[in-house]
Write an enzyme that holds these catalytic residues in place. Structure first.
Site, PDB file in Angstrom:
ATOM      1  N   CYS A   2       0.864  -1.170   0.000  1.00  0.00           N
ATOM      2  CA  CYS A   2       0.000   0.000   0.000  1.00  0.00           C
ATOM      3  C   CYS A   2       0.903   1.222   0.000  1.00  0.00           C
ATOM      4  CB  CYS A   2      -0.835   0.041   1.276  1.00  0.00           C
ATOM      5  SG  CYS A   2      -1.726  -1.493   1.583  1.00  0.00           S
ATOM      6  N   ARG A  27       1.342   1.845  -5.838  1.00  0.00           N
ATOM      7  CA  ARG A  27       1.542   0.822  -4.809  1.00  0.00           C
ATOM      8  C   ARG A  27       0.253   0.089  -4.448  1.00  0.00           C
ATOM      9  NH1 ARG A  27       6.151   1.139  -2.247  1.00  0.00           N
ATOM     10  NH2 ARG A  27       5.268   0.061  -0.460  1.00  0.00           N
ATOM     11  N   TRP A  75      -3.757  -1.813  -1.264  1.00  0.00           N
ATOM     12  CA  TRP A  75      -3.787  -3.012  -2.102  1.00  0.00           C
ATOM     13  C   TRP A  75      -4.057  -4.139  -1.119  1.00  0.00           C
ATOM     14  CZ3 TRP A  75      -0.765  -7.554  -2.723  1.00  0.00           C
ATOM     15  CH2 TRP A  75      -0.924  -8.206  -3.948  1.00  0.00           C
ATOM     16  N   ASN A 101       1.269  -0.246   5.916  1.00  0.00           N
ATOM     17  CA  ASN A 101       1.620  -0.960   4.689  1.00  0.00           C
ATOM     18  C   ASN A 101       2.382  -2.208   5.132  1.00  0.00           C
ATOM     19  OD1 ASN A 101       4.339  -0.391   2.352  1.00  0.00           O
ATOM     20  ND2 ASN A 101       2.705  -1.862   2.236  1.00  0.00           N
ATOM     21  N   GLY A 102       1.822  -3.389   4.811  1.00  0.00           N
ATOM     22  CA  GLY A 102       2.497  -4.625   5.205  1.00  0.00           C
ATOM     23  C   GLY A 102       1.497  -5.670   5.661  1.00  0.00           C
ATOM     24  N   GLU A 488       8.317 -11.326 -22.474  1.00  0.00           N
ATOM     25  CA  GLU A 488       8.009  -9.985 -21.975  1.00  0.00           C
ATOM     26  C   GLU A 488       6.870  -9.353 -22.784  1.00  0.00           C
ATOM     27  OE1 GLU A 488       8.489  -8.355 -19.418  1.00  0.00           O
ATOM     28  OE2 GLU A 488       8.248  -6.255 -19.934  1.00  0.00           O
ATOM     29  N   LYS A 492       3.341  -8.130 -21.155  1.00  0.00           N
ATOM     30  CA  LYS A 492       2.816  -6.761 -21.280  1.00  0.00           C
ATOM     31  C   LYS A 492       1.360  -6.786 -21.728  1.00  0.00           C
ATOM     32  CE  LYS A 492       4.964  -4.866 -19.462  1.00  0.00           C
ATOM     33  NZ  LYS A 492       6.132  -5.319 -18.813  1.00  0.00           N
ATOM     34  N   GLU A 495      -0.926  -8.109 -18.926  1.00  0.00           N
ATOM     35  CA  GLU A 495      -1.031  -7.199 -17.783  1.00  0.00           C
ATOM     36  C   GLU A 495      -2.022  -6.075 -18.020  1.00  0.00           C
ATOM     37  OE1 GLU A 495       3.127  -6.708 -15.402  1.00  0.00           O
ATOM     38  OE2 GLU A 495       3.166  -6.043 -17.462  1.00  0.00           O
ATOM     39  N   HIS A 511       5.973 -28.231 -30.440  1.00  0.00           N
ATOM     40  CA  HIS A 511       5.731 -29.213 -29.385  1.00  0.00           C
ATOM     41  C   HIS A 511       4.476 -28.885 -28.577  1.00  0.00           C
ATOM     42  CE1 HIS A 511       9.545 -31.036 -30.314  1.00  0.00           C
ATOM     43  NE2 HIS A 511      10.144 -29.856 -30.190  1.00  0.00           N
ATOM     44  N   LYS A 610       2.469  -1.940  -8.559  1.00  0.00           N
ATOM     45  CA  LYS A 610       3.812  -1.663  -9.054  1.00  0.00           C
ATOM     46  C   LYS A 610       4.871  -2.343  -8.202  1.00  0.00           C
ATOM     47  CE  LYS A 610       6.610   0.520 -11.776  1.00  0.00           C
ATOM     48  NZ  LYS A 610       6.708  -0.199 -13.049  1.00  0.00           N
TER      49      LYS A 610
HETATM   50  C1  G6P Z   1       5.165  -6.415  -9.978  1.00  0.00           C
HETATM   51  C2  G6P Z   1       5.068  -5.409 -11.107  1.00  0.00           C
HETATM   52  C3  G6P Z   1       5.896  -5.874 -12.285  1.00  0.00           C
HETATM   53  C4  G6P Z   1       7.339  -6.109 -11.846  1.00  0.00           C
HETATM   54  C5  G6P Z   1       7.417  -7.088 -10.679  1.00  0.00           C
HETATM   55  C6  G6P Z   1       8.813  -7.128 -10.081  1.00  0.00           C
HETATM   56  O1  G6P Z   1       4.522  -7.583 -10.329  1.00  0.00           O
HETATM   57  O2  G6P Z   1       3.719  -5.244 -11.496  1.00  0.00           O
HETATM   58  O3  G6P Z   1       5.875  -4.879 -13.293  1.00  0.00           O
HETATM   59  O4  G6P Z   1       8.069  -6.594 -12.921  1.00  0.00           O
HETATM   60  O5  G6P Z   1       6.532  -6.682  -9.633  1.00  0.00           O
HETATM   61  O6  G6P Z   1       9.078  -5.869  -9.517  1.00  0.00           O
HETATM   62  P1  G6P Z   1      10.513  -5.280  -9.239  1.00  0.00           P
HETATM   63  O7  G6P Z   1      10.249  -3.928  -8.655  1.00  0.00           O
HETATM   64  O8  G6P Z   1      11.180  -6.203  -8.270  1.00  0.00           O
HETATM   65  O9  G6P Z   1      11.233  -5.221 -10.526  1.00  0.00           O
END
Ligand code: G6P
Length: 615
Positions: A2, A27, A75, A101-102, A488, A492, A495, A511, A610
């Site tokens: 959070c 966050r 969150w 937060n935690g 990746e 994207k 997500e 396969h 994030k």
């Molecule tokens: C979350 C984010 C991703 C990120 C991952 C790792 O899932 O939504 O975008 O790649 O965490 O985060 P970091 O800050 O450790 O790169």
């Protein structure tokens, strides 16, 4: 995870807190709340939804005056996102208010104990348990707030960054940290509290980052007192000068942070190698690597730990390190590594990659590796983050703040840093001749310009996006250095547009995934000239004969794939090991445009955050 914000000083707290929460929405953004104190009344307003929903609600609900306040954007971990579970939470007497937060892991047993002692609970949260525990300690021993917080936290198992105030103490906020980040901005007779420095950057450049197991008593107009939670020892806090500026964290004319961050990549990559890559002198200067060269050179292998997009950057790095520096590399999901009883020795070098520097699983993997005697090197973007501090040495990516939840510039700058390290080690090990080395440096220096050129495909990618935006599935294929880019690209799309997408090594397609291909299936194939080109062209033939729709990512001037594919998106030519820095760009744009066309919340996709500071 959070976001938390607090203020105590001479200004109105509300505007500072609400703006701060908006900056911290990366966050978490499933509910938000604020508690303001005008010296007589505590005014509390909270709601399910975003900070903008809180803003719409708050002014009709409470008067927003007061020079002390705390706010939270959530969150959810314990309890569904709703008004009642939103923070701040009050104690049973109504005197104490907290944001957190935690996770309090032993909240259940603490709650049962408190219920026996007559406490009642409105929410399902662990945080409401904590504030009542603090109240219970405070009342039963008639203690000051700081002491009560300290005693309560010593009974808690879990992670926290908290801010608490007491109605009986109109000039004081108590904060504490373990496992979640907490920064204190120091202004002129005023203090700011936040999960990172962005909420107070326009007010002060001086900040204290609390260390784990530290707490601070913040009193209006007085010097901050920092002490250890465990044993009460006073700590002399280090005041950092912040380099961040406000412009860096605003959208700068782009519709979304993600688009801004995609277009920032030329300058972000340049910032990453600025001062480190000296092509005229044919040297790479990285203090963290240089100071620990012996450890790198003696390493039996490199283990890379990371999560999400950072894990994909780690996979690209595996190809680069093995190819250039001939060092065996293993890439691990931090969350698996930490629970697998892995074999680690003092001869291993562990590289932890994290944009935020706060990811809980990556942090735990680092702690595990350190406990086994490995040398741990961090690649982080956020300066002063927990991972940056927990590792033995490291290199920042210098990408600037990344706000969009879907990571873009963090990925390419992570690859840039890792390439610099691989090149430096290759030179030290003698696995590259000096002319090859120089050639790689010169080519790496051209990458920002080539990314700029790749970004010119934006309008065309938008047209392609329009054609495929309603597809239910996507397949992404790549080989060698570009296999992780396929992963990746698929991530994207998933997500931010919520379309199912899979990334595969192109040759593995036969396969399994080939069974999915029909005329409905768009297949994005990375087919650059230097990456097993002929083999990938054969894979494209296989897709075509099953009527799949082919979107080729090709080297500028390519003609063969153009004949087979439905669409081709060109990227400039470069060395094969640097090609991920270019092929990634159209994939980022594709996912962005599709998500915008589908009306999705690009910067804050559902269920994601994030920075994931919980397991
Ligand atoms: C979350 C984010 C991703 C990120 C991952 C790792 O899932 O939504 O975008 O790649 O965490 O985060 P970091 O800050 O450790 O790169």
């Amino acid at each position: 995870m959070c976001g938390i914000v607090g203020y105590i000083g001479h200004q109105e707290a509300y505007p500072i807190i609400i703006n701060g929460l908006q900056r911290l929405e990366y966050r978490g953004y499933d509910s938000a709340g604020i508690a303001l104190y005008d010296g007589t009344n505590i005014k509390l307003s909270k709601t399910k939804g975003k900070v903008s929903d809180l803003k719409n609600k708050i002014e009709s609900e409470i008067s927003t005056d007061g020079t002390l306040g705390i706010g939270h954007t959530r969150w959810a971990t314990h309890g569904v996102p709703n008004d009642v579970n939103s923070h701040p939470h009050s104690s049973n007497s109504g005197d104490l208010v907290i944001i957190h937060n935690g996770i309090i892991e032993n909240y259940d047993s603490l709650k049962k104990e408190l219920i026996k002692r007559g406490y009642t609970f409105k929410s399902d949260t662990d945080t409401e348990v904590l504030i009542n525990l603090i109240e219970d300690v405070q009342k039963s021993e008639n203690l000051k707030l700081g002491k009560a917080v300290q005693i309560a936290l010593n009974q808690v198992v879990g992670a926290y960054a908290i801010a608490v105030f007491d109605k009986k103490k109109p000039n004081e906020i108590v904060v504490a940290k373990l496992g979640s980040p907490l920064a204190i901005g120091i202004g002129d007779d005023e203090f700011f509290i936040a999960s990172d420095a962005s909420p107070f950057i326009e007010y002060t450049k001086n900040a204290i980052y609390l260390e784990d197991k530290e707490m601070a008593i913040i009193r209006r107009g007085k010097k901050i007192k920092v002490r250890k939670i465990e044993n009460d020892t006073e700590v002399d806090p280090y005041i950092q000068e912040l380099k961040l500026n406000l412009e860096q964290i605003e959208k700068g004319g782009y519709e979304h942070f993600m688009l801004k961050e995609i277009f920032e990549q030329p300058s972000a990559i340049l910032d990453t190698f600025r001062g480190r890559l000296l092509s005229n002198e044919a040297i790479i200067k990285m203090v963290g690597v240089e100071d620990n060269m012996k450890k790198f050179l003696a390493a039996d292998r490199i283990i890379i730990v990371a999560c999400g997009t950072s894990w994909h950057a780690g996979l690209v790095a595996e190809y680069i390190f093995e190819d250039l520096a001939r060092i065996p590399v293993e890439v691990e999901y931090a969350s698996e590594f930490r629970y697998r009883n892995p074999v680690i020795t003092e001869k291993d070098v562990v590289i932890a990659i994290s944009q935020s520097g706060e990811t809980a699983d990556t942090l735990a993997a680092i702690k595990l590796a350190k406990s086994k005697g490995a040398f741990v090197f961090g690649v982080c973007n956020v300066v002063g983050s927990t991972i940056a501090r927990e590792t033995h040495a490291g290199a920042y990516t210098h990408a600037g703040p990344e706000i969009g939840v879907a990571s873009t510039k963090a990925f390419t700058t992570q690859i840039t840093v890792l390439t610099l390290i691989a090149l430096r080690l290759a030179r030290a090990k003698g696995t590259m001749s000096s002319s090859e080395f120089r050639h790689h440096l010169i080519e790496l220096e051209t990458i920002p310009g080539k990314v700029e050129e790749a970004l010119k495909s934006d309008a065309y990618v938008e047209t392609v996006s329009e054609i495929y935006k309603d597809s239910k599935n996507f397949l992404y294929l790549g080989r060698g250095f570009n296999f992780p880019v396929a992963l990746e690209g698929a991530l994207k799309l998933k997500e931010i547009s919520y379309i199912h997408a899979e990334g595969y090594p192109a040759a593995e397609m036969k396969h399994g995934p080939i069974a999915l291909i029909d005329e409905q299936m768009p297949v994005v194939v990375i087919a650059t000239k230097k990456g097993h080109y002929e083999k990938v062209v054969s894979n494209i033939q296989e897709i075509k004969s099953r009527k799949g729709k082919i979107i080729g990512i090709v080297t500028k001037g390519d003609t063969s794939v153009k004949e087979l594919a439905d669409h081709v998106i060109e990227v400039p030519d470069t060395l094969e090991c640097l090609s991920p820095l270019l092929t990634t760009i159209p994939l980022q744009l594709l996912s962005y445009h599709i998500a915008v066309m589908l009306n999705k919340n690009v910067d804050q996709p559902r269920n994601l955050a994030k920075s994931v500071t919980v397991e």
